[in-house]
Design a protein around this motif. Structure first.
Motif, PDB file in Angstrom:
ATOM      1  N   ILE A 239      47.140 -26.349 -38.084  1.00  0.00           N
ATOM      2  CA  ILE A 239      47.576 -27.688 -38.481  1.00  0.00           C
ATOM      3  C   ILE A 239      46.861 -28.148 -39.745  1.00  0.00           C
ATOM      4  O   ILE A 239      47.485 -28.380 -40.775  1.00  0.00           O
ATOM      5  CB  ILE A 239      47.339 -28.696 -37.335  1.00  0.00           C
ATOM      6  N   PHE A 240      45.538 -28.239 -39.688  1.00  0.00           N
ATOM      7  CA  PHE A 240      44.801 -28.842 -40.791  1.00  0.00           C
ATOM      8  C   PHE A 240      44.748 -27.943 -42.028  1.00  0.00           C
ATOM      9  O   PHE A 240      44.711 -28.452 -43.150  1.00  0.00           O
ATOM     10  CB  PHE A 240      43.384 -29.229 -40.338  1.00  0.00           C
ATOM     11  N   LYS A 241      44.731 -26.619 -41.837  1.00  0.00           N
ATOM     12  CA  LYS A 241      44.759 -25.695 -42.973  1.00  0.00           C
ATOM     13  C   LYS A 241      46.176 -25.235 -43.311  1.00  0.00           C
ATOM     14  O   LYS A 241      46.385 -24.331 -44.102  1.00  0.00           O
ATOM     15  CB  LYS A 241      43.863 -24.487 -42.709  1.00  0.00           C
ATOM     16  N   LEU A 242      47.184 -25.884 -42.700  1.00  0.00           N
ATOM     17  CA  LEU A 242      48.600 -25.685 -43.022  1.00  0.00           C
ATOM     18  C   LEU A 242      49.095 -24.273 -42.710  1.00  0.00           C
ATOM     19  O   LEU A 242      49.994 -23.755 -43.369  1.00  0.00           O
ATOM     20  CB  LEU A 242      48.872 -26.018 -44.498  1.00  0.00           C
ATOM     21  N   GLY A 243      48.537 -23.668 -41.674  1.00  0.00           N
ATOM     22  CA  GLY A 243      48.988 -22.339 -41.293  1.00  0.00           C
ATOM     23  C   GLY A 243      50.446 -22.291 -40.902  1.00  0.00           C
ATOM     24  O   GLY A 243      51.093 -21.236 -41.013  1.00  0.00           O
ATOM     25  N   PHE A 244      51.008 -23.422 -40.461  1.00  0.00           N
ATOM     26  CA  PHE A 244      52.415 -23.462 -40.066  1.00  0.00           C
ATOM     27  C   PHE A 244      53.357 -23.182 -41.228  1.00  0.00           C
ATOM     28  O   PHE A 244      54.527 -22.846 -41.036  1.00  0.00           O
ATOM     29  CB  PHE A 244      52.755 -24.814 -39.418  1.00  0.00           C
ATOM     30  N   LEU A 245      52.858 -23.266 -42.456  1.00  0.00           N
ATOM     31  CA  LEU A 245      53.694 -22.977 -43.625  1.00  0.00           C
ATOM     32  C   LEU A 245      53.886 -21.482 -43.858  1.00  0.00           C
ATOM     33  O   LEU A 245      54.697 -21.090 -44.694  1.00  0.00           O
ATOM     34  CB  LEU A 245      53.071 -23.618 -44.877  1.00  0.00           C
ATOM     35  N   ASP A 246      53.180 -20.651 -43.117  1.00  0.00           N
ATOM     36  CA  ASP A 246      53.306 -19.199 -43.258  1.00  0.00           C
ATOM     37  C   ASP A 246      54.370 -18.607 -42.343  1.00  0.00           C
ATOM     38  O   ASP A 246      54.402 -17.394 -42.129  1.00  0.00           O
ATOM     39  CB  ASP A 246      51.949 -18.523 -42.994  1.00  0.00           C
ATOM     40  N   GLY A 247      55.247 -19.454 -41.821  1.00  0.00           N
ATOM     41  CA  GLY A 247      56.405 -18.968 -41.080  1.00  0.00           C
ATOM     42  C   GLY A 247      56.069 -18.422 -39.700  1.00  0.00           C
ATOM     43  O   GLY A 247      54.992 -18.643 -39.156  1.00  0.00           O
ATOM     44  N   LYS A 248      57.033 -17.683 -39.137  1.00  0.00           N
ATOM     45  CA  LYS A 248      56.844 -17.122 -37.792  1.00  0.00           C
ATOM     46  C   LYS A 248      55.684 -16.133 -37.764  1.00  0.00           C
ATOM     47  O   LYS A 248      54.924 -16.076 -36.791  1.00  0.00           O
ATOM     48  CB  LYS A 248      58.137 -16.449 -37.323  1.00  0.00           C
ATOM     49  N   GLU A 249      55.543 -15.333 -38.818  1.00  0.00           N
ATOM     50  CA  GLU A 249      54.424 -14.383 -38.890  1.00  0.00           C
ATOM     51  C   GLU A 249      53.101 -15.132 -38.890  1.00  0.00           C
ATOM     52  O   GLU A 249      52.135 -14.705 -38.251  1.00  0.00           O
ATOM     53  CB  GLU A 249      54.537 -13.510 -40.127  1.00  0.00           C
ATOM     54  N   GLY A 250      53.072 -16.264 -39.595  1.00  0.00           N
ATOM     55  CA  GLY A 250      51.865 -17.069 -39.638  1.00  0.00           C
ATOM     56  C   GLY A 250      51.529 -17.656 -38.275  1.00  0.00           C
ATOM     57  O   GLY A 250      50.365 -17.686 -37.875  1.00  0.00           O
ATOM     58  N   PHE A 251      52.562 -18.124 -37.550  1.00  0.00           N
ATOM     59  CA  PHE A 251      52.305 -18.637 -36.210  1.00  0.00           C
ATOM     60  C   PHE A 251      51.708 -17.555 -35.326  1.00  0.00           C
ATOM     61  O   PHE A 251      50.711 -17.775 -34.615  1.00  0.00           O
ATOM     62  CB  PHE A 251      53.586 -19.159 -35.561  1.00  0.00           C
ATOM     63  N   LEU A 252      52.305 -16.354 -35.344  1.00  0.00           N
ATOM     64  CA  LEU A 252      51.794 -15.268 -34.514  1.00  0.00           C
ATOM     65  C   LEU A 252      50.364 -14.900 -34.897  1.00  0.00           C
ATOM     66  O   LEU A 252      49.516 -14.639 -34.041  1.00  0.00           O
ATOM     67  CB  LEU A 252      52.710 -14.046 -34.631  1.00  0.00           C
TER      68      LEU A 252
END
Length: 295
Positions: A239-252
């Motif tokens: 959330i705070f480092k914006l990892g959600f912007l890295d797409g599905k691969e980023g979420f995993l």
């Protein structure tokens, strides 16, 4: 004449090794493959690229790397530490070729910047990590730890080359989770050692500034409540480092590496403390009996 000796530790790395060795050809490096008895094509690939191939029984990364320093016929000024699933990026190759020969004798080591790649996608929303990956032969070795090993430099200064290397594992998720399950035991040992000194290790000697800061952050993590710390770390990254912007691969990546893995580590720390309390000798015995690791 080779300019650099590259030490690569392997076990069944046929999927990665050729890519790694090709990047080393571009810096005129001699590859030293220290293998823990692979049963795939690792040896065949290594020898096809003219690499020096030797085998030794695996204990942990630090022990194997330091054994390589002592037993490989290294005759270059510089040593490069690289894993089989890593490779030098174009700017890393350029920085090594152009800047490394110009460094004065008092410079003993140089850092490179880590690029994370997961399931074929670069994970960009991560803190910039600089790691000592190049050092003058005879001036450095791996600190003796079960996880989070850094190169320790005996003397001299450390500079940033500002080149990049990529960590890009090509195995599937099943392999990744199995591997990290085995890592979790070693990570639990490392955290317990930082808290109770069960191995008697020093955790900040001769480290570069970034490695020391990382170790200080890890010590704060050690002092945080079990399980809450892994969840908080995931929220911070995603959330705070914006990892959600890295797409599905980023979420995993952030879920598996930032939360699932660290929760698994905490579960093993909790298990060991539950049965051993704060008794370090009991911890060693428990780890040996239940995980087959002699400390």
């Amino acid at each position: 004449m080779f300019k650099i000796s590259a030490i690569i530790l392997t076990h069944n790395e046929e999927i990665h090794l050729e890519r790694c060795l090709k990047s080393l050809q571009q810096i005129e490096a001699k590859a030293f493959i220290v293998d823990s008895f692979s049963n795939d094509r690792t040896k065949e690939i290594a020898e096809s690229y003219g690499a020096y191939f030797i085998q030794n029984t695996w204990v942990n990364y630090a022990t194997q790397f330091n054994w390589a320093l002592e037993n490989c016929p290294i005759d270059t000024d510089w040593v490069l530490r690289l894993d089989a699933d890593e490779y030098l990026c174009e700017n890393g190759i350029k920085a090594i070729n152009s800047d490394l020969p110009k460094l004065p004798e008092n410079v003993s080591a140089a850092t490179l910047v880590l690029k994370r790649v997961f399931m074929g996608r670069e994970i960009k929303r991560m803190p910039k990590i600089k790691m000592i990956r190049l050092f003058r032969y005879g001036r450095g070795r791996s600190e003796n730890r079960w996880m989070d090993e850094h190169i320790q430099i005996d003397f001299g200064s450390i500079i940033d080359l500002n080149g990049t290397f990529a960590d890009d594992n090509l195995n599937n998720i099943g392999w990744w989770t199995t591997k990290h399950n085995s890592y979790s035991v070693r990570e639990a040992i490392d955290l317990l050692d930082m808290e109770f000194q069960i191995l008697g290790n020093s955790h900040d000697n001769n480290l570069d500034e970034q490695a020391r800061k990382k170790r200080e952050m890890k010590m704060r993590y050690v002092k945080s409540p079990l399980f809450i710390r892994s969840f908080t770390y995931f929220i911070y990254r995603y959330i705070f480092k914006l990892g959600f912007l890295d797409g599905k691969e980023g979420f995993l990546w952030h879920f598996l590496q930032g939360w699932w893995y660290r929760t698994l580590v905490d579960a093993k720390v909790f298990e060991i403390k539950k049965f051993c309390g704060n008794d370090t000798e009991k911890m060693k015995e428990y780890i040996s009996n239940n995980y087959g690791i002699r400390l």
